[in-house]
Structures are given as structure tokens and as C-alpha cells.
Design a protein around this motif. Structure first.
Motif, short mmCIF file in Angstrom:
data_model
loop_
_atom_site.label_atom_id
_atom_site.label_comp_id
_atom_site.label_asym_id
_atom_site.label_seq_id
_atom_site.Cartn_x
_atom_site.Cartn_y
_atom_site.Cartn_z
N LEU A 1 0.82 -1.22 0.00
CA LEU A 1 0.00 0.00 0.00
C LEU A 1 0.85 1.26 0.00
O LEU A 1 0.36 2.33 -0.36
CB LEU A 1 -0.92 0.01 1.22
N LEU A 2 2.12 1.13 0.41
CA LEU A 2 2.96 2.31 0.60
C LEU A 2 4.06 2.45 -0.44
O LEU A 2 5.07 3.11 -0.20
CB LEU A 2 3.58 2.29 2.00
N LYS A 3 3.88 1.83 -1.58
CA LYS A 3 4.87 2.00 -2.64
C LYS A 3 4.78 3.40 -3.23
O LYS A 3 3.84 4.14 -2.99
CB LYS A 3 4.65 0.95 -3.73
N ASP A 4 5.78 3.77 -4.00
CA ASP A 4 5.81 5.07 -4.69
C ASP A 4 5.88 6.24 -3.72
O ASP A 4 5.32 7.31 -3.96
CB ASP A 4 4.59 5.23 -5.61
N GLY A 5 6.57 6.04 -2.59
CA GLY A 5 6.81 7.16 -1.69
C GLY A 5 5.62 7.60 -0.87
O GLY A 5 5.62 8.71 -0.34
N LYS A 6 4.59 6.77 -0.74
CA LYS A 6 3.44 7.15 0.07
C LYS A 6 3.78 7.07 1.56
O LYS A 6 4.64 6.31 1.98
CB LYS A 6 2.25 6.25 -0.24
N THR A 7 3.05 7.87 2.34
CA THR A 7 3.30 7.94 3.78
C THR A 7 2.06 7.47 4.54
O THR A 7 0.93 7.82 4.19
CB THR A 7 3.62 9.38 4.21
N ALA A 8 2.28 6.67 5.58
CA ALA A 8 1.20 6.21 6.45
C ALA A 8 1.53 6.55 7.89
O ALA A 8 2.71 6.67 8.26
CB ALA A 8 0.97 4.71 6.29
N ALA A 9 0.51 6.70 8.70
CA ALA A 9 0.68 6.88 10.14
C ALA A 9 -0.01 5.74 10.87
O ALA A 9 -1.09 5.29 10.46
CB ALA A 9 0.09 8.22 10.59
N LEU A 10 0.63 5.25 11.92
CA LEU A 10 0.05 4.20 12.76
C LEU A 10 -0.63 4.84 13.96
O LEU A 10 0.01 5.58 14.72
CB LEU A 10 1.14 3.25 13.25
N LEU A 11 -1.92 4.57 14.15
CA LEU A 11 -2.67 5.16 15.25
C LEU A 11 -3.41 4.08 16.01
O LEU A 11 -4.03 3.20 15.41
CB LEU A 11 -3.67 6.19 14.72
N GLY A 12 -3.33 4.14 17.33
CA GLY A 12 -4.02 3.15 18.14
C GLY A 12 -3.62 3.27 19.59
O GLY A 12 -2.78 4.09 19.97
N SER A 13 -4.21 2.43 20.42
CA SER A 13 -3.94 2.46 21.86
C SER A 13 -2.60 1.82 22.18
O SER A 13 -1.99 1.14 21.34
CB SER A 13 -5.04 1.71 22.61
N SER A 14 -2.15 2.00 23.42
CA SER A 14 -0.94 1.33 23.88
C SER A 14 -1.18 -0.18 23.92
O SER A 14 -2.26 -0.64 24.28
CB SER A 14 -0.57 1.81 25.28
N GLY A 15 -0.17 -0.93 23.51
CA GLY A 15 -0.26 -2.37 23.61
C GLY A 15 -0.88 -3.08 22.44
O GLY A 15 -1.02 -4.31 22.46
#
Length: 364
Positions: free
Chosen positions: A199-213
């Protein structure tokens, strides 16, 4: 010798961003600047990657003077105009390029202040684990905020290797996701990791969001192919996680994609008020459109489509209660924002009046 990987093209720079920069670079104050991307935010300092190397950068005096609120300051993922300090591997940030997306929330607690979670991301990975952490109501909040940010949400369910029935969790997520992709992964076995990397080919940026653990740091390591983040085990008694990530940081993945890992969030309060609530609750809005009256409040009016759906089970009471709670929360934030804007405007004119009184009068 400059590391060829430490160039802005390898950190997501493209022709569209180049056009935006050309529009700004004619400014005399920016002619000595180069473009950089913020990788890490320290206290009042930023680690920035440029074509000339990786620098520790601070804000210029004029930048700080013009900044009024949190979103006026740089954040991890931002593209900035930075001027190198002579003879040092340090820089001065003089401007921020227009953002393509911004994911924010209200800071935890009673203070009404915006917290920037991630900027300039193409995809938001909404991470939940296949254990007691799984929470549909929290997922609804994440989805509304993700749509509001301008990025595309993708649900990632982690720890498949320790779950006996992952399909039941997927089925639950689908009741609130409405077409949002759902990926089930294991950072231990590597299952599902390749699909996320694709999903992140071609220089795309993603952020990971969620709770601890929920396994964000382990997922970051799996996606990056190396241990870039420390990890800790969850507590066995309640499946609750310990805070591992204490800061936001942007990493480059082997396939060319970019990933922003963020600290775990125990509390997620909405910040912005927008039409994204309708996007996140398409089912509720669809039932509302069948109401006899356009101004139906869904609390006893005749011909109410929402009440009919609640009565026949097409809409669960928990889902509708979550919708109403979020709507009230967003309305409250809008009122607070309006009050804060009015206060700031009064303060500005008060200061202007005070400055005018201090000016010496000219003698005739």
C-alpha cells in the motif's frame, strides 16, 4: 559524502510538492533555504532530512512570532523551508509548505487544545489488536477523525498469531467500516505484512494510530524490516499495553514507503467539526434521510426512520448512542473553538489599542 538514501525524493518529495515550493521560493526570505522533511520533533527542536544531509533545526524568530496555535508549528511529516547555519550541521526553519492532510485530536484531560497526531500522510493505519483491546466505539472515533484528516483510513487488526477466531473480529469491524479495507496481520509470523507494504509503494506515507499495547511498535519493526522501535509485552491480566513509543517519528521502509509511528492513545477526543461524522456513520445518515420531516430530532417524532431502524434491529442502540455522543462532542468543540477565536480577536485589538497609546504624539 552524502548518503543517497538521505534525499528528499526518498522521503516522499514529488512534482506536486515541487510546484508548491516554486510558488513560495520566490520569497526573498526563503531564497537561501532548501526543502526538508521533519523526521522527529524534540522539545523546541526538529530533526530534518534534506538533500544536503540530516540536520537538527530550530524555528526562526519571525516564525515563532507569527505562530498563534499548535497547527502553526511544524510536526513530524511536515515539509519545511530550512536554512543551513554556516559551518554547522544545523538549520533554521523559516516556513512550512501547505499540508495535504492533518490528523489531530483534543489533548487528553479538560484543556481545550489541539494535538497534532500526524500530517502529510496518504493513509492512516487504524490499529487494534485481536484481544480485549478491541473496541468498536473507539474504532468509530478513529474512522471519523481519519476521514476528517484528508487521508484514507485502513483498519489493521494485529496479533493474529494469538487469536483463535480472527474472523469474528473482522465481522464486527465491518459493521462500522463501510468499505474501509481491513487487514489482519501478525508481526511475529509476518502474515499480512507484505500487503501493508504494498500500500505504501511510490513514496506514500502512512501513520500508525491506536492504543498502547496493540502492537504498533512491533508492526513498525516488521514493516521496516529491522528493530527501529523498542517493544514491550502486554500485561497478561487485562491485555492492556504499556506505553512503548513516547514520541512521533518518521521511518523509511525498504520498499520506499514512509511510516510515522505515534504514541499510544488511551483517550481519543474529537477536535474538528466537519461532515466526516456523516461519512463515518453512513448507516445512521441513510436512515435519517427516510424520516418524514427533514428537521426530525429522532426522539419521538412521527415517521422517524432512525427510530424505526432501532425498533426493527437494522440499527443497534449502541451504534446510535455512539453517533449521538460524537455529535454532542463535536458541537461542544465547535462552541469552544468559536469562544476561543472571539477571545483571541478581542486580545489582538486590545494589544493594538495599547500599542497605539504608547506611541508618542507629534507636536504641532
Amino acid at each position: 559524502m552524502i548518503n543517497t538514501l538521505k534525499t528528499i525524493k526518498n522521503y516522499g518529495w514529488n512534482e506536486s510538492l515541487e510546484t508548491k515550493w516554486q510558488d513560495q521560493s520566490s520569497n526573498e526570505k526563503l531564497q537561501a533555504c532548501v526543502i526538508g522533511r521533519v523526521l522527529l520533533e524534540h522539545k523546541h527542536m526538529y530533526r530534518v532530512v534534506t538533500d544536503e544531509g540530516e540536520w537538527l533545526a530550530s524555528l526562526s524568530g519571525s516564525f515563532k512570532h507569527q505562530a498563534n496555535e499548535r497547527r502553526d508549528y511544524p510536526a513530524v511529516g511536515d515539509w519545511v523551508a530550512v536554512e543551513k547555519m554556516p559551518g554547522e550541521e544545523k538549520g533554521i526553519i523559516r516556513n512550512i509548505l501547505p499540508r495535504t492532510s492533518i490528523f489531530s485530536r483534543k489533548v487528553a484531560g479538560g484543556t481545550t487544545v489541539e494535538q497534532i497526531v500526524a500530517v502529510n500522510v496518504d493513509i492512516v493505519f487504524l490499529v487494534m489488536s485481536l484481544n480485549m483491546d478491541f473496541n468498536l466505539r473507539r474504532l468509530e472515533r478513529y474512522l471519523v477523525a481519519a476521514w476528517d484528516s484528508g487521508a484514507n483510513p485502513v483498519i489493521v487488526l494485529t496479533k493474529k498469531d494469538v487469536c483463535d477466531d480472527p474472523h469474528s473480529y473482522v465481522d464486527q469491524a465491518e459493521t462500522v467500516a463501510f468499505g474501509v479495507p481491513i487487514h489482519v496481520v501478525s508481526s511475529v509470523t509476518g502474515e499480512g505484512i507484505d500487503e501493508l507494504q504494498d500500500l505504501l509503494k511510490d513514496g506514500k506515507t502512512a501513520a500508525l494510530l491506536g492504543s498502547s499495547g496493540v502492537g504498533k511498535s512491533s508492526l513498525t519493526n516488521a514493516l521496516c524490516g529491522e528493530n527501529v522501535m523498542a517493544v514491550q509485552d502486554i500485561r497478561e491480566d487485562d491485555d492492556k499495553g504499556r506505553h512503548t513509543t513516547t514520541h512521533r517519528e518518521l521511518f523509511r521502509m525498504p520498499g520506499g514507503g514512509l511510516l510515522i509511528d505515534t504514541p499510544g492513545m488511551r483517550e481519543f477526543q474529537m477536535w474538528d467539526n466537519s461532515e466526516s461524522l456523516d461519512t463515518g456513520f453512513k448507516d445512521v445518515e441513510q436512515f435519517a434521510r427516510t424520516c418524514r420531516f427533514s428537521d426530525c430530532q429522532h426522539n419521538g417524532q412521527p415517521g422517524c426512520g432512525v427510530q424505526e431502524a432501532l425498533n426493527n434491529g437494522s440499527l443497534t442502540h449502541e451504534r446510535y448512542a455512539s453517533y449521538e455522543k460524537l455529535k454532542r462532542e463535536l458541537a461542544y468543540m465547535e462552541r469552544k473553538a468559536d469562544a476561543a477565536a472571539q477571545k483571541a480577536e478581542r486580545g489582538k485589538w486590545k494589544q493594538i489599542t495599547k500599542d497605539m497609546r504608547k506611541r508618542p504624539t507629534k507636536k504641532r
